[in-house]
Design a protein around this motif. Structure first.
Motif, PDB file in Angstrom:
ATOM      1  N   THR A   1      39.854  32.244  44.281  1.00  0.00           N
ATOM      2  CA  THR A   1      38.564  31.622  43.977  1.00  0.00           C
ATOM      3  C   THR A   1      38.712  30.157  43.564  1.00  0.00           C
ATOM      4  OG1 THR A   1      37.981  33.809  43.173  1.00  0.00           O
ATOM      5  CG2 THR A   1      36.398  32.067  42.724  1.00  0.00           C
ATOM      6  N   TYR A   2      39.883  29.838  43.016  1.00  0.00           N
ATOM      7  CA  TYR A   2      40.093  28.462  42.533  1.00  0.00           C
ATOM      8  C   TYR A   2      41.319  27.860  43.216  1.00  0.00           C
ATOM      9  CZ  TYR A   2      36.946  30.235  38.970  1.00  0.00           C
ATOM     10  OH  TYR A   2      35.882  30.801  38.332  1.00  0.00           O
ATOM     11  N   PRO A   3      41.241  27.627  44.528  1.00  0.00           N
ATOM     12  CA  PRO A   3      42.430  27.152  45.250  1.00  0.00           C
ATOM     13  C   PRO A   3      42.882  25.762  44.813  1.00  0.00           C
ATOM     14  CG  PRO A   3      40.487  27.104  46.666  1.00  0.00           C
ATOM     15  CD  PRO A   3      40.074  27.801  45.406  1.00  0.00           C
ATOM     16  N   HIS A   4      41.999  25.024  44.153  1.00  0.00           N
ATOM     17  CA  HIS A   4      42.400  23.680  43.722  1.00  0.00           C
ATOM     18  C   HIS A   4      42.913  23.662  42.292  1.00  0.00           C
ATOM     19  CE1 HIS A   4      40.971  22.248  47.475  1.00  0.00           C
ATOM     20  NE2 HIS A   4      39.782  22.807  47.270  1.00  0.00           N
ATOM     21  N   ASN A   5      42.944  24.819  41.664  1.00  0.00           N
ATOM     22  CA  ASN A   5      43.547  24.933  40.330  1.00  0.00           C
ATOM     23  C   ASN A   5      44.990  25.386  40.479  1.00  0.00           C
ATOM     24  OD1 ASN A   5      40.603  25.092  39.281  1.00  0.00           O
ATOM     25  ND2 ASN A   5      41.865  25.128  37.448  1.00  0.00           N
ATOM     26  N   LYS A   6      45.817  24.962  39.526  1.00  0.00           N
ATOM     27  CA  LYS A   6      47.221  25.400  39.557  1.00  0.00           C
ATOM     28  C   LYS A   6      47.467  26.417  38.455  1.00  0.00           C
ATOM     29  CE  LYS A   6      49.113  21.135  41.345  1.00  0.00           C
ATOM     30  NZ  LYS A   6      50.125  20.105  41.148  1.00  0.00           N
ATOM     31  N   PHE A   7      48.172  27.491  38.804  1.00  0.00           N
ATOM     32  CA  PHE A   7      48.445  28.569  37.858  1.00  0.00           C
ATOM     33  C   PHE A   7      49.958  28.802  37.763  1.00  0.00           C
ATOM     34  CE2 PHE A   7      44.268  29.214  39.659  1.00  0.00           C
ATOM     35  CZ  PHE A   7      43.481  29.500  38.554  1.00  0.00           C
ATOM     36  N   MET A   8      50.413  28.982  36.549  1.00  0.00           N
ATOM     37  CA  MET A   8      51.820  29.373  36.345  1.00  0.00           C
ATOM     38  C   MET A   8      51.783  30.767  35.749  1.00  0.00           C
ATOM     39  SD  MET A   8      53.112  26.001  34.430  1.00  0.00           S
ATOM     40  CE  MET A   8      53.872  24.723  35.386  1.00  0.00           C
ATOM     41  N   THR A   9      52.602  31.668  36.273  1.00  0.00           N
ATOM     42  CA  THR A   9      52.478  33.039  35.777  1.00  0.00           C
ATOM     43  C   THR A   9      53.813  33.741  35.657  1.00  0.00           C
ATOM     44  OG1 THR A   9      50.345  33.158  36.879  1.00  0.00           O
ATOM     45  CG2 THR A   9      51.241  35.212  36.101  1.00  0.00           C
ATOM     46  N   THR A  10      53.902  34.544  34.590  1.00  0.00           N
ATOM     47  CA  THR A  10      55.003  35.479  34.443  1.00  0.00           C
ATOM     48  C   THR A  10      54.406  36.767  33.879  1.00  0.00           C
ATOM     49  OG1 THR A  10      57.332  35.542  33.732  1.00  0.00           O
ATOM     50  CG2 THR A  10      55.736  34.833  32.078  1.00  0.00           C
ATOM     51  N   TYR A  11      55.004  37.890  34.212  1.00  0.00           N
ATOM     52  CA  TYR A  11      54.540  39.181  33.671  1.00  0.00           C
ATOM     53  C   TYR A  11      55.640  39.782  32.814  1.00  0.00           C
ATOM     54  CZ  TYR A  11      50.328  39.317  36.520  1.00  0.00           C
ATOM     55  OH  TYR A  11      49.095  39.044  37.064  1.00  0.00           O
ATOM     56  N   LEU A  12      55.243  40.602  31.871  1.00  0.00           N
ATOM     57  CA  LEU A  12      56.230  41.157  30.953  1.00  0.00           C
ATOM     58  C   LEU A  12      56.850  42.455  31.459  1.00  0.00           C
ATOM     59  CD1 LEU A  12      57.554  40.536  28.293  1.00  0.00           C
ATOM     60  CD2 LEU A  12      55.613  41.504  27.084  1.00  0.00           C
ATOM     61  N   SER A  13      56.126  43.186  32.280  1.00  0.00           N
ATOM     62  CA  SER A  13      56.696  44.475  32.668  1.00  0.00           C
ATOM     63  C   SER A  13      57.495  44.329  33.961  1.00  0.00           C
ATOM     64  CB  SER A  13      55.611  45.543  32.806  1.00  0.00           C
ATOM     65  OG  SER A  13      55.147  45.566  34.125  1.00  0.00           O
ATOM     66  N   ARG A  14      58.546  45.082  34.020  1.00  0.00           N
ATOM     67  CA  ARG A  14      59.401  45.116  35.208  1.00  0.00           C
ATOM     68  C   ARG A  14      58.594  45.534  36.438  1.00  0.00           C
ATOM     69  NH1 ARG A  14      64.253  49.503  35.391  1.00  0.00           N
ATOM     70  NH2 ARG A  14      65.348  48.772  37.243  1.00  0.00           N
ATOM     71  N   GLU A  15      57.693  46.471  36.229  1.00  0.00           N
ATOM     72  CA  GLU A  15      56.926  47.023  37.353  1.00  0.00           C
ATOM     73  C   GLU A  15      56.040  45.982  38.029  1.00  0.00           C
ATOM     74  OE1 GLU A  15      57.345  48.312  34.471  1.00  0.00           O
ATOM     75  OE2 GLU A  15      58.173  50.315  34.780  1.00  0.00           O
ATOM     76  N   ASN A  16      55.625  44.962  37.293  1.00  0.00           N
ATOM     77  CA  ASN A  16      54.731  43.961  37.885  1.00  0.00           C
ATOM     78  C   ASN A  16      55.465  42.897  38.717  1.00  0.00           C
ATOM     79  OD1 ASN A  16      52.479  44.101  35.091  1.00  0.00           O
ATOM     80  ND2 ASN A  16      52.078  44.789  37.168  1.00  0.00           N
TER      81      ASN A  16
END
Ligand code: REL
Ligand code: ZN
Length: 420
Positions: free
Chosen positions: A290-305
Protein backbone atom coordinates in the motif's frame (compact mmCIF):
# COMPACT_ATOMS: atom_id res chain seq x y z
CA UNK A 1 43.48 -11.20 -7.68
CA UNK A 2 41.71 -14.22 -9.11
CA UNK A 3 40.98 -17.02 -6.68
CA UNK A 4 42.11 -20.46 -7.76
CA UNK A 5 42.16 -22.77 -4.76
CA UNK A 6 39.77 -23.40 -1.91
CA UNK A 7 42.56 -22.58 0.60
CA UNK A 8 42.94 -19.22 -1.07
CA UNK A 9 39.19 -18.71 -0.98
CA UNK A 10 38.99 -19.54 2.73
CA UNK A 11 41.80 -17.11 3.54
CA UNK A 12 40.28 -14.30 1.46
CA UNK A 13 36.80 -14.68 2.99
CA UNK A 14 38.14 -14.88 6.53
CA UNK A 15 40.33 -11.85 6.02
CA UNK A 16 37.59 -9.80 4.33
CA UNK A 17 35.13 -10.44 7.17
CA UNK A 18 37.82 -9.85 9.77
CA UNK A 19 38.95 -6.54 8.28
CA UNK A 20 35.56 -5.08 7.37
CA UNK A 21 34.44 -2.22 9.60
CA UNK A 22 30.91 -2.77 10.82
CA UNK A 23 27.91 -0.49 11.05
CA UNK A 24 25.92 -1.90 13.95
CA UNK A 25 22.39 -0.91 12.98
CA UNK A 26 20.56 -1.69 16.23
CA UNK A 27 22.01 -1.45 19.72
CA UNK A 28 20.96 -0.15 23.11
CA UNK A 29 24.30 1.62 23.56
CA UNK A 30 24.74 5.35 24.00
CA UNK A 31 27.33 7.90 23.06
CA UNK A 32 29.91 8.27 25.87
CA UNK A 33 28.71 11.80 26.65
CA UNK A 34 25.20 10.48 27.49
CA UNK A 35 26.26 10.02 31.12
CA UNK A 36 25.03 6.94 32.93
CA UNK A 37 22.95 5.77 29.96
CA UNK A 38 25.99 4.01 28.53
CA UNK A 39 26.44 0.72 30.40
CA UNK A 40 29.89 -0.85 30.48
CA UNK A 41 32.19 -3.12 32.47
CA UNK A 42 32.11 -6.49 34.20
CA UNK A 43 29.17 -6.00 36.53
CA UNK A 44 26.98 -4.80 33.67
CA UNK A 45 28.11 -7.71 31.52
CA UNK A 46 27.20 -10.21 34.21
CA UNK A 47 23.84 -8.66 35.05
CA UNK A 48 22.72 -8.58 31.39
CA UNK A 49 19.07 -9.60 31.41
CA UNK A 50 19.85 -12.71 29.36
CA UNK A 51 21.93 -13.95 32.33
CA UNK A 52 19.36 -12.91 34.92
CA UNK A 53 16.91 -15.23 33.19
CA UNK A 54 19.49 -18.02 33.18
CA UNK A 55 20.60 -17.64 36.79
CA UNK A 56 17.04 -17.96 38.03
CA UNK A 57 17.01 -21.53 36.74
CA UNK A 58 19.79 -22.47 39.19
CA UNK A 59 19.37 -19.98 42.01
CA UNK A 60 17.38 -20.52 45.19
CA UNK A 61 17.13 -16.78 45.73
CA UNK A 62 13.64 -15.41 45.18
CA UNK A 63 13.75 -12.90 42.35
CA UNK A 64 12.53 -10.06 44.63
CA UNK A 65 15.57 -10.62 46.89
CA UNK A 66 17.87 -10.75 43.87
CA UNK A 67 16.63 -7.33 42.75
CA UNK A 68 17.37 -5.88 46.20
CA UNK A 69 21.06 -6.80 45.93
CA UNK A 70 23.57 -4.22 44.73
CA UNK A 71 24.66 -4.59 41.12
CA UNK A 72 28.00 -6.13 42.11
CA UNK A 73 26.31 -8.55 44.49
CA UNK A 74 23.99 -9.59 41.65
CA UNK A 75 27.04 -10.02 39.42
CA UNK A 76 28.80 -12.11 42.12
CA UNK A 77 25.75 -14.32 42.39
CA UNK A 78 25.53 -14.83 38.63
CA UNK A 79 29.25 -15.52 38.41
CA UNK A 80 29.02 -18.10 41.19
CA UNK A 81 25.97 -19.89 39.86
CA UNK A 82 26.49 -19.74 36.11
CA UNK A 83 30.28 -19.75 35.81
CA UNK A 84 31.67 -21.50 38.90
CA UNK A 85 29.02 -24.03 39.89
CA UNK A 86 28.23 -24.99 36.28
CA UNK A 87 30.18 -24.63 33.06
CA UNK A 88 29.29 -21.44 31.18
CA UNK A 89 28.32 -22.91 27.84
CA UNK A 90 25.15 -20.93 27.07
CA UNK A 91 25.57 -18.28 24.39
CA UNK A 92 25.15 -15.45 26.91
CA UNK A 93 27.71 -16.98 29.30
CA UNK A 94 30.15 -17.75 26.52
CA UNK A 95 29.67 -14.16 25.42
CA UNK A 96 31.00 -12.88 28.74
CA UNK A 97 34.09 -15.06 28.37
CA UNK A 98 34.73 -14.02 24.75
CA UNK A 99 34.33 -10.40 25.79
CA UNK A 100 36.74 -10.60 28.72
CA UNK A 101 39.23 -12.52 26.63
CA UNK A 102 38.92 -9.96 23.83
CA UNK A 103 39.54 -7.22 26.34
CA UNK A 104 42.87 -8.86 27.14
CA UNK A 105 41.85 -10.49 30.42
CA UNK A 106 43.35 -13.84 31.44
CA UNK A 107 40.39 -15.96 32.49
CA UNK A 108 42.37 -18.62 34.33
CA UNK A 109 42.18 -16.84 37.68
CA UNK A 110 38.34 -16.65 37.65
CA UNK A 111 38.88 -13.67 39.94
CA UNK A 112 36.04 -11.24 39.38
CA UNK A 113 37.55 -8.51 41.55
CA UNK A 114 40.72 -8.58 39.50
CA UNK A 115 38.63 -8.26 36.34
CA UNK A 116 36.81 -5.30 37.88
CA UNK A 117 40.09 -3.57 38.59
CA UNK A 118 41.21 -3.90 34.99
CA UNK A 119 38.00 -2.20 33.84
CA UNK A 120 38.36 0.54 36.45
CA UNK A 121 41.25 2.08 34.47
CA UNK A 122 38.87 3.21 31.73
CA UNK A 123 36.51 6.12 31.52
CA UNK A 124 33.56 6.04 29.12
CA UNK A 125 35.50 7.70 26.32
CA UNK A 126 38.61 5.53 26.44
CA UNK A 127 36.52 2.40 26.82
CA UNK A 128 34.41 3.30 23.79
CA UNK A 129 37.56 3.82 21.72
CA UNK A 130 39.03 0.53 22.87
CA UNK A 131 35.88 -1.57 22.43
CA UNK A 132 34.99 -0.17 19.00
CA UNK A 133 38.53 -0.91 17.88
CA UNK A 134 38.46 -4.45 19.29
CA UNK A 135 35.04 -5.17 17.84
CA UNK A 136 35.84 -3.63 14.44
CA UNK A 137 32.77 -1.38 14.62
CA UNK A 138 32.87 2.12 13.18
CA UNK A 139 29.22 3.20 13.46
CA UNK A 140 26.77 2.39 16.23
CA UNK A 141 23.05 3.04 15.99
CA UNK A 142 21.48 3.75 19.37
CA UNK A 143 17.87 3.28 20.53
CA UNK A 144 16.55 6.68 21.59
CA UNK A 145 13.34 7.03 23.50
CA UNK A 146 11.93 10.55 23.87
CA UNK A 147 9.56 9.24 26.56
CA UNK A 148 12.44 8.21 28.81
CA UNK A 149 12.88 11.03 31.32
CA UNK A 150 16.63 10.73 31.71
CA UNK A 151 17.33 10.45 28.02
CA UNK A 152 14.88 13.19 27.16
CA UNK A 153 16.70 15.59 29.48
CA UNK A 154 20.00 14.87 27.77
CA UNK A 155 18.62 15.66 24.31
CA UNK A 156 16.75 18.73 25.53
CA UNK A 157 19.94 20.11 27.03
CA UNK A 158 21.36 20.16 23.49
CA UNK A 159 23.82 17.28 23.93
CA UNK A 160 24.89 15.83 20.59
CA UNK A 161 26.20 12.28 20.26
CA UNK A 162 29.76 11.42 19.35
CA UNK A 163 29.91 11.24 15.50
CA UNK A 164 30.29 7.45 15.59
CA UNK A 165 26.94 7.13 17.38
CA UNK A 166 23.69 7.70 15.48
CA UNK A 167 20.17 8.06 16.76
CA UNK A 168 17.14 5.87 16.06
CA UNK A 169 13.87 7.43 17.20
CA UNK A 170 12.19 4.70 19.24
CA UNK A 171 8.44 4.96 19.49
CA UNK A 172 7.24 2.06 21.65
CA UNK A 173 5.50 4.24 24.27
CA UNK A 174 3.70 6.22 21.58
CA UNK A 175 2.57 3.20 19.59
CA UNK A 176 2.16 0.48 22.17
CA UNK A 177 0.82 2.50 25.08
CA UNK A 178 -0.71 5.62 23.63
CA UNK A 179 -3.53 5.84 26.19
CA UNK A 180 -1.03 5.95 29.05
CA UNK A 181 1.29 8.42 27.34
CA UNK A 182 -1.18 10.91 25.89
CA UNK A 183 -0.97 13.07 28.99
CA UNK A 184 2.76 13.36 28.61
CA UNK A 185 2.33 14.71 25.09
CA UNK A 186 -0.10 17.24 26.52
CA UNK A 187 2.26 18.25 29.28
CA UNK A 188 4.99 18.80 26.67
CA UNK A 189 2.76 21.17 24.70
CA UNK A 190 1.28 18.88 22.06
CA UNK A 191 -2.49 19.46 21.97
CA UNK A 192 -3.65 15.92 21.26
CA UNK A 193 -7.37 15.43 21.79
CA UNK A 194 -9.33 12.64 23.42
CA UNK A 195 -11.17 11.91 20.22
CA UNK A 196 -9.05 11.06 17.21
CA UNK A 197 -9.11 13.81 14.58
CA UNK A 198 -7.13 16.25 12.44
CA UNK A 199 -5.69 18.13 15.39
CA UNK A 200 -4.31 14.99 17.02
CA UNK A 201 -2.76 13.92 13.73
CA UNK A 202 -1.12 17.35 13.40
CA UNK A 203 0.16 17.38 16.94
CA UNK A 204 1.61 13.86 16.94
CA UNK A 205 3.25 14.61 13.60
CA UNK A 206 4.69 17.80 15.10
CA UNK A 207 6.02 15.78 18.03
CA UNK A 208 7.73 13.39 15.60
CA UNK A 209 9.15 16.20 13.53
CA UNK A 210 10.50 18.03 16.57
CA UNK A 211 12.33 14.91 17.72
CA UNK A 212 13.61 14.26 14.24
CA UNK A 213 15.16 17.70 14.24
CA UNK A 214 16.58 17.18 17.73
CA UNK A 215 17.98 13.66 17.25
CA UNK A 216 18.63 13.47 13.51
CA UNK A 217 17.64 9.79 13.60
CA UNK A 218 18.55 7.32 10.87
CA UNK A 219 15.19 5.61 11.25
CA UNK A 220 12.08 5.52 13.44
CA UNK A 221 11.54 2.21 15.22
CA UNK A 222 9.12 0.19 17.25
CA UNK A 223 8.94 -3.29 18.70
CA UNK A 224 5.57 -4.94 18.19
CA UNK A 225 3.65 -7.88 19.65
CA UNK A 226 2.94 -11.06 17.68
CA UNK A 227 -0.70 -10.04 17.24
CA UNK A 228 0.27 -6.76 15.58
CA UNK A 229 -2.36 -5.91 12.98
CA UNK A 230 -2.49 -3.19 10.37
CA UNK A 231 -4.79 -1.58 9.43
CA UNK A 232 -7.08 -1.99 12.40
CA UNK A 233 -9.28 0.11 14.66
CA UNK A 234 -6.67 1.09 17.24
CA UNK A 235 -4.63 4.10 18.28
CA UNK A 236 -1.49 2.33 17.14
CA UNK A 237 -2.82 1.71 13.68
CA UNK A 238 -4.12 5.28 13.35
CA UNK A 239 -0.83 6.78 14.50
CA UNK A 240 1.13 4.62 12.06
CA UNK A 241 -1.19 5.39 9.16
CA UNK A 242 -1.74 9.10 9.70
CA UNK A 243 1.45 10.23 11.43
CA UNK A 244 4.40 7.83 11.16
CA UNK A 245 4.06 6.82 7.52
CA UNK A 246 3.56 10.34 6.14
CA UNK A 247 6.44 11.72 8.26
CA UNK A 248 8.63 8.74 7.37
CA UNK A 249 8.04 9.30 3.68
CA UNK A 250 8.26 13.08 3.83
CA UNK A 251 11.54 13.08 5.74
CA UNK A 252 12.95 9.98 3.98
CA UNK A 253 13.44 8.23 7.31
CA UNK A 254 12.57 4.51 7.16
CA UNK A 255 10.20 2.92 9.64
CA UNK A 256 11.73 -0.09 11.40
CA UNK A 257 9.44 -2.73 12.86
CA UNK A 258 10.73 -5.44 15.16
CA UNK A 259 7.87 -7.86 15.42
CA UNK A 260 7.00 -10.79 17.66
CA UNK A 261 7.82 -9.80 21.24
CA UNK A 262 5.45 -10.70 24.07
CA UNK A 263 6.40 -8.36 26.86
CA UNK A 264 6.36 -9.35 30.53
CA UNK A 265 5.42 -13.00 30.27
CA UNK A 266 7.07 -13.23 33.68
CA UNK A 267 6.93 -9.64 34.95
CA UNK A 268 8.93 -10.37 38.12
CA UNK A 269 11.98 -10.89 35.91
CA UNK A 270 11.65 -7.31 34.59
CA UNK A 271 13.56 -6.94 31.29
CA UNK A 272 14.43 -10.65 31.49
CA UNK A 273 10.75 -11.53 31.54
CA UNK A 274 9.88 -10.96 27.87
CA UNK A 275 9.13 -13.77 25.45
CA UNK A 276 8.01 -14.28 21.86
CA UNK A 277 5.44 -15.77 19.56
CA UNK A 278 4.85 -16.21 15.87
CA UNK A 279 3.26 -13.31 14.03
CA UNK A 280 1.29 -12.95 10.84
CA UNK A 281 3.20 -11.27 8.02
CA UNK A 282 0.02 -9.98 6.44
CA UNK A 283 0.22 -6.54 8.12
CA UNK A 284 3.73 -6.07 6.76
CA UNK A 285 2.71 -7.26 3.28
CA UNK A 286 -0.19 -4.81 3.35
CA UNK A 287 2.11 -1.94 4.24
CA UNK A 288 4.71 -2.80 1.62
CA UNK A 289 2.02 -3.02 -1.04
CA UNK A 290 0.00 0.00 0.00
CA UNK A 291 2.93 2.33 0.64
CA UNK A 292 5.45 1.53 -2.11
CA UNK A 293 7.17 4.88 -1.62
CA UNK A 294 7.77 4.27 2.07
CA UNK A 295 10.81 2.37 3.28
CA UNK A 296 10.46 -0.36 5.90
CA UNK A 297 13.12 -2.19 7.87
CA UNK A 298 11.98 -5.39 9.50
CA UNK A 299 13.11 -8.23 11.68
CA UNK A 300 10.98 -10.88 13.41
CA UNK A 301 11.67 -12.54 16.71
CA UNK A 302 10.39 -16.02 16.04
CA UNK A 303 12.32 -18.56 14.04
CA UNK A 304 9.12 -19.59 12.29
CA UNK A 305 8.62 -16.16 10.73
CA UNK A 306 12.04 -16.04 9.06
CA UNK A 307 11.17 -17.99 5.96
CA UNK A 308 8.09 -15.90 5.21
CA UNK A 309 10.08 -12.73 5.76
CA UNK A 310 12.63 -13.83 3.16
CA UNK A 311 9.87 -14.57 0.68
CA UNK A 312 8.32 -11.16 1.28
CA UNK A 313 11.75 -9.61 0.76
CA UNK A 314 11.73 -11.09 -2.74
CA UNK A 315 8.49 -9.26 -3.55
CA UNK A 316 9.16 -5.78 -2.24
CA UNK A 317 12.29 -3.73 -2.60
CA UNK A 318 11.02 -1.22 -0.03
CA UNK A 319 11.62 -3.91 2.59
CA UNK A 320 15.01 -4.11 4.25
CA UNK A 321 15.58 -7.37 6.10
CA UNK A 322 17.96 -7.20 9.03
CA UNK A 323 19.45 -8.96 12.04
CA UNK A 324 18.92 -12.07 14.09
CA UNK A 325 17.04 -10.45 16.90
CA UNK A 326 17.43 -11.35 20.60
CA UNK A 327 16.38 -15.03 21.01
CA UNK A 328 17.60 -15.63 17.45
CA UNK A 329 21.01 -14.22 18.29
CA UNK A 330 22.31 -17.65 19.10
CA UNK A 331 24.79 -19.56 16.88
CA UNK A 332 22.53 -22.41 15.76
CA UNK A 333 19.80 -19.99 14.73
CA UNK A 334 22.07 -17.34 13.21
CA UNK A 335 23.49 -20.06 11.03
CA UNK A 336 20.11 -21.27 9.85
CA UNK A 337 18.63 -17.82 9.30
CA UNK A 338 21.69 -16.39 7.56
CA UNK A 339 22.03 -19.34 5.22
CA UNK A 340 18.36 -19.10 4.30
CA UNK A 341 18.60 -15.36 3.67
CA UNK A 342 21.64 -15.71 1.43
CA UNK A 343 19.87 -18.44 -0.52
CA UNK A 344 16.63 -16.50 -0.95
CA UNK A 345 17.76 -12.88 -0.98
CA UNK A 346 21.40 -13.11 -2.02
CA UNK A 347 23.59 -10.55 -0.30
CA UNK A 348 20.93 -7.80 -0.16
CA UNK A 349 20.41 -7.91 3.61
CA UNK A 350 22.12 -6.80 6.80
CA UNK A 351 22.64 -10.23 8.36
CA UNK A 352 23.19 -9.09 11.88
CA UNK A 353 22.97 -6.31 14.47
CA UNK A 354 24.35 -6.70 17.98
CA UNK A 355 21.48 -5.44 20.15
CA UNK A 356 24.26 -4.82 22.68
CA UNK A 357 23.08 -3.27 25.94
CA UNK A 358 26.55 -3.18 27.43
CA UNK A 359 29.35 -1.56 25.43
CA UNK A 360 31.75 -4.47 25.86
CA UNK A 361 29.25 -6.94 24.39
CA UNK A 362 30.10 -5.59 20.95
CA UNK A 363 33.24 -7.72 21.20
CA UNK A 364 31.45 -11.04 21.56
CA UNK A 365 28.32 -10.37 19.59
CA UNK A 366 30.35 -9.50 16.54
CA UNK A 367 33.07 -12.11 17.00
CA UNK A 368 30.52 -14.90 17.26
CA UNK A 369 28.35 -13.65 14.39
CA UNK A 370 31.28 -12.95 12.08
CA UNK A 371 32.53 -16.51 12.48
CA UNK A 372 29.18 -17.80 11.26
CA UNK A 373 28.80 -15.25 8.45
CA UNK A 374 32.30 -16.18 7.23
CA UNK A 375 31.52 -19.86 7.29
CA UNK A 376 28.32 -19.49 5.29
CA UNK A 377 29.86 -17.11 2.78
CA UNK A 378 32.67 -19.58 2.21
CA UNK A 379 30.19 -22.38 1.62
CA UNK A 380 28.22 -20.26 -0.88
CA UNK A 381 31.33 -19.08 -2.76
CA UNK A 382 32.54 -22.69 -2.99
CA UNK A 383 29.21 -23.67 -4.51
CA UNK A 384 29.49 -21.11 -7.28
CA UNK A 385 33.18 -21.80 -7.92
CA UNK A 386 32.25 -25.40 -8.64
CA UNK A 387 30.19 -24.21 -11.64
CA UNK A 388 33.24 -22.67 -13.26
CA UNK A 389 32.42 -19.11 -12.15
CA UNK A 390 35.60 -17.18 -11.41
CA UNK A 391 35.82 -14.92 -8.40
CA UNK A 392 38.18 -12.06 -7.75
CA UNK A 393 39.10 -11.19 -4.19
CA UNK A 394 37.94 -7.60 -4.68
CA UNK A 395 34.46 -8.98 -5.38
CA UNK A 396 34.47 -10.81 -2.08
CA UNK A 397 35.60 -7.68 -0.27
CA UNK A 398 32.81 -5.75 -1.98
CA UNK A 399 30.22 -8.31 -0.90
CA UNK A 400 31.39 -8.32 2.70
CA UNK A 401 31.39 -4.52 2.80
CA UNK A 402 27.81 -4.60 1.54
CA UNK A 403 26.72 -7.04 4.22
CA UNK A 404 28.37 -5.45 7.21
CA UNK A 405 28.28 -1.81 6.22
CA UNK A 406 27.05 -0.52 2.89
CA UNK A 407 23.64 -2.16 2.43
CA UNK A 408 22.32 -0.31 5.44
CA UNK A 409 23.60 3.08 4.38
CA UNK A 410 22.48 2.48 0.80
CA UNK A 411 18.93 1.77 1.94
CA UNK A 412 19.04 5.04 3.86
CA UNK A 413 20.34 6.83 0.76
CA UNK A 414 23.37 8.09 2.68
CA UNK A 415 25.85 7.88 -0.15
CA UNK A 416 28.56 9.70 1.82
CA UNK A 417 28.74 6.76 4.23
CA UNK A 418 29.08 4.09 1.58
CA UNK A 419 32.60 2.67 1.46
CA UNK A 420 33.97 2.11 -2.01
O1 REL B 1 14.88 -3.46 21.05
C1 REL B 1 14.21 -4.25 21.70
O2 REL B 1 13.01 -4.12 21.90
C2 REL B 1 14.87 -5.48 22.28
O3 REL B 1 15.98 -5.79 21.53
C3 REL B 1 15.16 -5.25 23.73
O4 REL B 1 14.02 -4.85 24.36
C4 REL B 1 15.76 -6.47 24.43
O5 REL B 1 15.62 -6.32 25.79
C5 REL B 1 17.20 -6.63 24.03
O6 REL B 1 18.07 -6.57 25.07
C6 REL B 1 17.39 -7.83 23.22
O7 REL B 1 18.47 -8.21 22.82
ZN1 ZN C 1 16.85 -4.11 20.83
Amino acid sequence: MEINTSEQLAAVVKNAVQQQKITDMHTHLFSPNFDSLLHRGVDELLTYHYLVAEVMRWSDLPIEIFWQLTKSAQADHIWQKLFIEHSPVSEACRGVLTTLQGFGIDLRSRDLDAFRQIYAQYDAYSQVDKVLELAGVDHVVMTNDPFDEEERGIWLSGTKPDPRFHAALRLDPLLNDYAANKDKLHAWGYQVEDVWGEQTVREISRFLQDWIVRMNPLYMAVSLPPDFAFPEDSDRSRIIEHCILPVSRGKSIPFAMMIGVTRAVNPALRSAGDSLDKASLEPLAYMLRTYPHNKFMTTYLSRENQHELCVLGRKFRNLFVFGCWWFLNSPALIEEVTRMRFELLGLSVTPQHSDARVLDQLIYKWKHSKEIISMILLEKYKDILRTGWVLDCTEIERDVADLLHNNFWRFLDKSDRILS
